[in-house]
Design a protein around this motif. Structure first.
Motif, short mmCIF file in Angstrom:
data_model
loop_
_atom_site.label_atom_id
_atom_site.label_comp_id
_atom_site.label_asym_id
_atom_site.label_seq_id
_atom_site.Cartn_x
_atom_site.Cartn_y
_atom_site.Cartn_z
N ASP A 41 12.96 18.68 115.70
CA ASP A 41 12.44 19.68 116.65
C ASP A 41 12.89 19.38 118.08
O ASP A 41 12.11 18.93 118.91
CB ASP A 41 10.91 19.71 116.55
CG ASP A 41 10.29 20.89 117.25
OD1 ASP A 41 11.03 21.81 117.65
OD2 ASP A 41 9.07 20.90 117.40
N ASN A 43 13.60 21.39 120.58
CA ASN A 43 13.01 22.21 121.64
C ASN A 43 11.49 22.18 121.64
O ASN A 43 10.85 22.91 122.39
CB ASN A 43 13.52 23.65 121.56
CG ASN A 43 13.19 24.32 120.24
OD1 ASN A 43 12.55 23.73 119.37
ND2 ASN A 43 13.62 25.55 120.09
N VAL A 45 9.20 23.36 119.77
CA VAL A 45 8.52 24.61 119.43
C VAL A 45 7.72 24.45 118.13
O VAL A 45 6.78 25.17 117.88
CB VAL A 45 9.52 25.78 119.34
CG1 VAL A 45 8.86 27.07 118.88
CG2 VAL A 45 10.19 26.00 120.68
N GLN A 47 8.94 24.71 114.91
CA GLN A 47 9.33 25.59 113.80
C GLN A 47 10.37 24.95 112.89
O GLN A 47 11.08 25.63 112.19
CB GLN A 47 9.81 26.94 114.34
CG GLN A 47 10.99 26.85 115.26
CD GLN A 47 11.37 28.17 115.89
OE1 GLN A 47 12.15 28.20 116.79
NE2 GLN A 47 10.84 29.26 115.44
N ASN A 48 10.45 23.63 112.91
CA ASN A 48 11.42 22.94 112.07
C ASN A 48 10.76 22.46 110.80
O ASN A 48 9.57 22.21 110.80
CB ASN A 48 12.00 21.75 112.83
CG ASN A 48 12.84 22.20 113.98
OD1 ASN A 48 12.32 22.67 114.96
ND2 ASN A 48 14.13 22.07 113.87
N SER A 66 18.21 23.87 122.59
CA SER A 66 17.34 24.96 122.10
C SER A 66 17.49 25.16 120.60
O SER A 66 17.02 26.16 120.07
CB SER A 66 17.67 26.27 122.83
OG SER A 66 18.92 26.78 122.40
N GLU A 69 18.80 28.57 119.28
CA GLU A 69 17.92 29.73 119.10
C GLU A 69 18.48 31.01 119.73
O GLU A 69 18.43 32.08 119.12
CB GLU A 69 16.54 29.44 119.69
CG GLU A 69 15.55 30.53 119.43
CD GLU A 69 14.14 30.15 119.85
OE1 GLU A 69 13.30 31.06 119.86
OE2 GLU A 69 13.89 28.98 120.17
N SER A 77 12.40 29.53 109.37
CA SER A 77 11.81 28.22 109.19
C SER A 77 11.49 28.05 107.71
O SER A 77 10.90 28.93 107.10
CB SER A 77 10.55 28.10 110.04
OG SER A 77 9.97 26.83 109.88
#
Length: 90
Positions: A41, A43, A45, A47-48, A66, A69, A77
């Motif tokens: 991950d 960035n 966020v 969503q990995n 990023s 993205e 994901s």
């Protein structure tokens, strides 16, 4: 406990195969398709693992900060690590 792995791996379909570089082992600039299986991950966020497809005409440098993205043609994901069965991609 959070389990960290490597940064991931990529599937490349490009006009210049086997060119080494810093983007999952391949060139920073490529002409073709890169499909990235990002397990870290970058960035923050959350969503990995993230699967991202990027089509490049050879002029765009991959933005690792990023996780690509803003460059993605498509992404999702998907939990692909530490499963009780093999992961498959179609």
């Amino acid at each position: 406990q959070k389990m960290l792995g490597g940064d991931g791996f990529a599937f490349w379909y490009t006009d210049t195969p086997e060119v080494l570089g810093t983007v999952y082992g391949a060139a920073d600039y490529w002409k073709g398709l890169g499909v990235f299986f990002d397990t870290y991950d970058n960035n923050a966020v959350g969503q990995n693992p993230l699967i991202t497809a990027i089509v490049n005409d050879g002029t765009m440098r991959y933005d690792a900060g990023s996780d690509g993205e803003d460059q993605a043609s498509g992404k999702c994901s998907y939990q692909l690590r530490n499963l009780q069965k093999p992961s498959r991609v179609k």
